[in-house]
Design a protein around this motif. Sequence first.
Motif, short mmCIF file in Angstrom:
data_model
loop_
_atom_site.label_atom_id
_atom_site.label_comp_id
_atom_site.label_asym_id
_atom_site.label_seq_id
_atom_site.Cartn_x
_atom_site.Cartn_y
_atom_site.Cartn_z
N LYS A 19 10.45 -67.90 33.31
CA LYS A 19 10.18 -67.92 31.86
C LYS A 19 9.38 -66.68 31.43
CE LYS A 19 10.18 -72.89 31.01
NZ LYS A 19 10.97 -73.13 29.83
N ARG A 20 8.39 -66.30 32.24
CA ARG A 20 7.56 -65.16 31.90
C ARG A 20 8.37 -63.86 31.94
NH1 ARG A 20 3.94 -65.46 35.57
NH2 ARG A 20 4.66 -63.78 36.85
N ILE A 21 9.20 -63.70 32.96
CA ILE A 21 10.03 -62.50 33.05
C ILE A 21 10.97 -62.44 31.84
CG2 ILE A 21 11.88 -61.36 34.33
CD1 ILE A 21 10.57 -62.48 36.91
N HIS A 23 10.55 -63.77 28.92
CA HIS A 23 9.73 -63.46 27.74
C HIS A 23 9.45 -61.95 27.68
CE1 HIS A 23 6.80 -64.09 24.56
NE2 HIS A 23 5.99 -63.31 25.24
N GLU A 24 9.09 -61.36 28.80
CA GLU A 24 8.79 -59.92 28.83
C GLU A 24 10.04 -59.09 28.52
OE1 GLU A 24 6.98 -59.02 32.60
OE2 GLU A 24 5.28 -60.35 32.22
N ILE A 25 11.18 -59.49 29.07
CA ILE A 25 12.44 -58.77 28.76
C ILE A 25 12.73 -58.89 27.27
CG2 ILE A 25 14.95 -58.76 29.10
CD1 ILE A 25 14.39 -59.65 32.05
N GLY A 26 12.58 -60.10 26.73
CA GLY A 26 12.84 -60.31 25.30
C GLY A 26 11.92 -59.48 24.43
N GLU A 27 10.64 -59.41 24.80
CA GLU A 27 9.70 -58.60 24.02
C GLU A 27 10.05 -57.12 24.07
OE1 GLU A 27 5.40 -60.76 23.74
OE2 GLU A 27 5.64 -59.11 25.14
N ALA A 53 19.85 -67.52 30.23
CA ALA A 53 19.71 -68.81 29.55
C ALA A 53 18.35 -68.90 28.85
CB ALA A 53 19.88 -69.95 30.55
N GLU A 54 17.31 -68.42 29.51
CA GLU A 54 15.96 -68.42 28.89
C GLU A 54 15.93 -67.51 27.67
OE1 GLU A 54 13.04 -69.99 29.34
OE2 GLU A 54 13.82 -71.23 30.97
N ASN A 58 15.28 -68.63 23.82
CA ASN A 58 14.16 -68.06 23.08
C ASN A 58 14.61 -67.27 21.85
OD1 ASN A 58 12.33 -69.14 24.89
ND2 ASN A 58 12.27 -67.31 26.16
N GLY A 59 15.91 -67.31 21.55
CA GLY A 59 16.40 -66.67 20.33
C GLY A 59 16.89 -65.26 20.48
N ALA A 60 16.97 -64.74 21.68
CA ALA A 60 17.45 -63.35 21.86
C ALA A 60 18.97 -63.27 21.69
CB ALA A 60 17.07 -62.84 23.26
N GLY A 61 19.66 -64.40 21.80
CA GLY A 61 21.11 -64.40 21.70
C GLY A 61 21.75 -64.43 23.07
#
Length: 180
Positions: A19-21, A23-27, A53-54, A58-61
């Motif tokens: 999840k953290r990875i 999140h970091e990729i998404g940011e 999938a994460e 998280n809305g990245a598409g």
Amino acid sequence: MSTKPQIALDATAVARSIKRIAHEIGERHGGAQNLALIGIVRRGARLAERLAAELDANGAGSIAVGTLDISSYRDDGKGSPGDPRLLGRDIPFSLDRKRVVLVDDVLYTGRTVRAALDALADLGRAESIQLAVLVDRGEHELPIRADYVGKNIRAPEGQRVYVRLAEVDGADAVVIGNGK
């Protein structure tokens, strides 16, 4: 000398790291446009699917996901002989102008990642390539570092780090031990 395997990450910690990875990729990337995850066979491919999938959740598409078997590109005799262009890849999209995140389970010597970079260069010209790993165990033999790391683990000399994933091994865990 045999020692009892030690669990470095349990299933909850593995899930939290993924999840953290993600999140970091998404940011860092903002969204799915021109972003692709390429997982190194076997467990890197499963991790790439989970990260996608994460990111989607998280809305990245929807993120393009591919897999790469680098065994014929290895320089340490551990790979399969043959024409590397004919072996093990499932990348159903062009790499040209893609922001690629290469995904693997463990970063150790760096030779697997170097082989993957060679394979990707044969497949197209990505805009950029970053590296995401669940575990960085240090002791790199090549100047390669991960952009996204789930956990840094220093295993004692002679010990190995094993990533276990439910899709392959029946359960999630990172284990330090002598043998499989």
